[in-house]
Design an enzyme around this catalytic site. Sequence first.
Site, PDB file in Angstrom:
ATOM      1  N   THR A 146       0.849  -1.191   0.000  1.00 48.72           N
ATOM      2  CA  THR A 146       0.000   0.000   0.000  1.00 48.72           C
ATOM      3  C   THR A 146       0.886   1.242   0.000  1.00 48.72           C
ATOM      4  OG1 THR A 146      -1.688  -1.100   1.316  1.00 48.72           O
ATOM      5  CG2 THR A 146      -1.840   1.288   1.234  1.00 48.72           C
ATOM      6  N   ARG A 174     -13.483  -8.420  -0.786  1.00 50.60           N
ATOM      7  CA  ARG A 174     -13.005  -7.904   0.509  1.00 50.60           C
ATOM      8  C   ARG A 174     -12.510  -6.461   0.313  1.00 50.60           C
ATOM      9  NH1 ARG A 174      -7.850  -5.645   2.221  1.00 50.60           N
ATOM     10  NH2 ARG A 174      -7.624  -5.990   4.441  1.00 50.60           N
ATOM     11  N   ASP A 177      -8.845  -1.122   4.590  1.00 51.21           N
ATOM     12  CA  ASP A 177      -8.939   0.211   5.192  1.00 51.21           C
ATOM     13  C   ASP A 177      -8.688   1.335   4.201  1.00 51.21           C
ATOM     14  OD1 ASP A 177      -6.328  -0.844   4.994  1.00 51.21           O
ATOM     15  OD2 ASP A 177      -5.564   0.559   6.481  1.00 51.21           O
ATOM     16  N   GLY A 200      -5.494  -4.126   7.306  1.00 54.36           N
ATOM     17  CA  GLY A 200      -6.584  -3.165   7.198  1.00 54.36           C
ATOM     18  C   GLY A 200      -7.721  -3.385   8.170  1.00 54.36           C
TER      19      GLY A 200
HETATM   20  N1  ASP Z   1      -3.837  -1.935   4.309  1.00 56.80           N
HETATM   21  C1  ASP Z   1      -3.976  -2.785   3.177  1.00 56.80           C
HETATM   22  C2  ASP Z   1      -5.279  -3.535   3.272  1.00 56.80           C
HETATM   23  O1  ASP Z   1      -5.599  -4.050   4.342  1.00 56.80           O
HETATM   24  C3  ASP Z   1      -2.900  -3.795   2.981  1.00 56.80           C
HETATM   25  C4  ASP Z   1      -1.492  -3.421   3.264  1.00 56.80           C
HETATM   26  O2  ASP Z   1      -1.168  -2.271   3.581  1.00 56.80           O
HETATM   27  O3  ASP Z   1      -0.655  -4.298   3.129  1.00 56.80           O
HETATM   28  O4  ASP Z   1      -5.934  -3.677   2.279  1.00 56.80           O
END
Ligand code: ASP
Length: 225
Positions: A146, A174, A177, A200
């Site tokens: 991310t 799915r 966040d 997230g």
């Molecule tokens: N925050 C991201 C999510 O849960 C994933 C990540 O940062 O690795 O979709």
Amino acid sequence: MQMIKQGKDPLDSVIAEVNLVENDPEDITVGYGGLPNEKGVVELDSSVMHGPTHNAGAVASLRNIKNPSQVAKLVMERTAHALIVGEGALDFAKSHGFKQENLLTDRSRKIWLKRKETLSDRDFWYPPKSEKMDPELHSFMESHGTINCCALDSTGDLAGATTTSGFFFKIPGRVGDSPIIGAGLYVDNEIGAAGSTGFGEANILNWGSYMVVEYMRQGYSPEES
Ligand code: ASP
């Protein structure tokens, strides 16, 4: 930074920044080349927030569009909505002229395939550490990606953008966040901005970005917040 120095809007600047990563096939956590869901389809989440107008837009589970952050900006500017998901988000992007493309690179497809081949009867949806699991694959499963970018321009205005391909091999549909305003991104032009990477679901339960900005409002430093 060049755009900020040229006096461009901070939101355009942060979107230009995260676009570099969305377009990069070598980054397996964002945009083109991001790791797919469990069915092998790349689904992207993104949000943007503009300090001066305190407005925001987001898309989630968006397929086949390389730059979800640009679509999120259009949700903010051209609709009365804050978040559009799935097929609706894709239709919206297409109606604004975005080109559809396959976002699954060979590298990401091979990692996905390896994960399928090494699933065991001990696996849950997100496999715990298992001796059977390929070490390279395990290190992918433990890592996070991310990108969040927040900027302050010389006039004191703020903006932020968060963009991701989400949790590796997630259940289709799915949503993490990153596209949730208050969780993956929050901007208050008077106080500050925050955004997140990582697991997230934990962040959705705690509204992390909003809380960071709230603690800054209460006088805590960014680091303490
Ligand atoms: N925050 C991201 C999510 O849960 C994933 C990540 O940062 O690795 O979709």
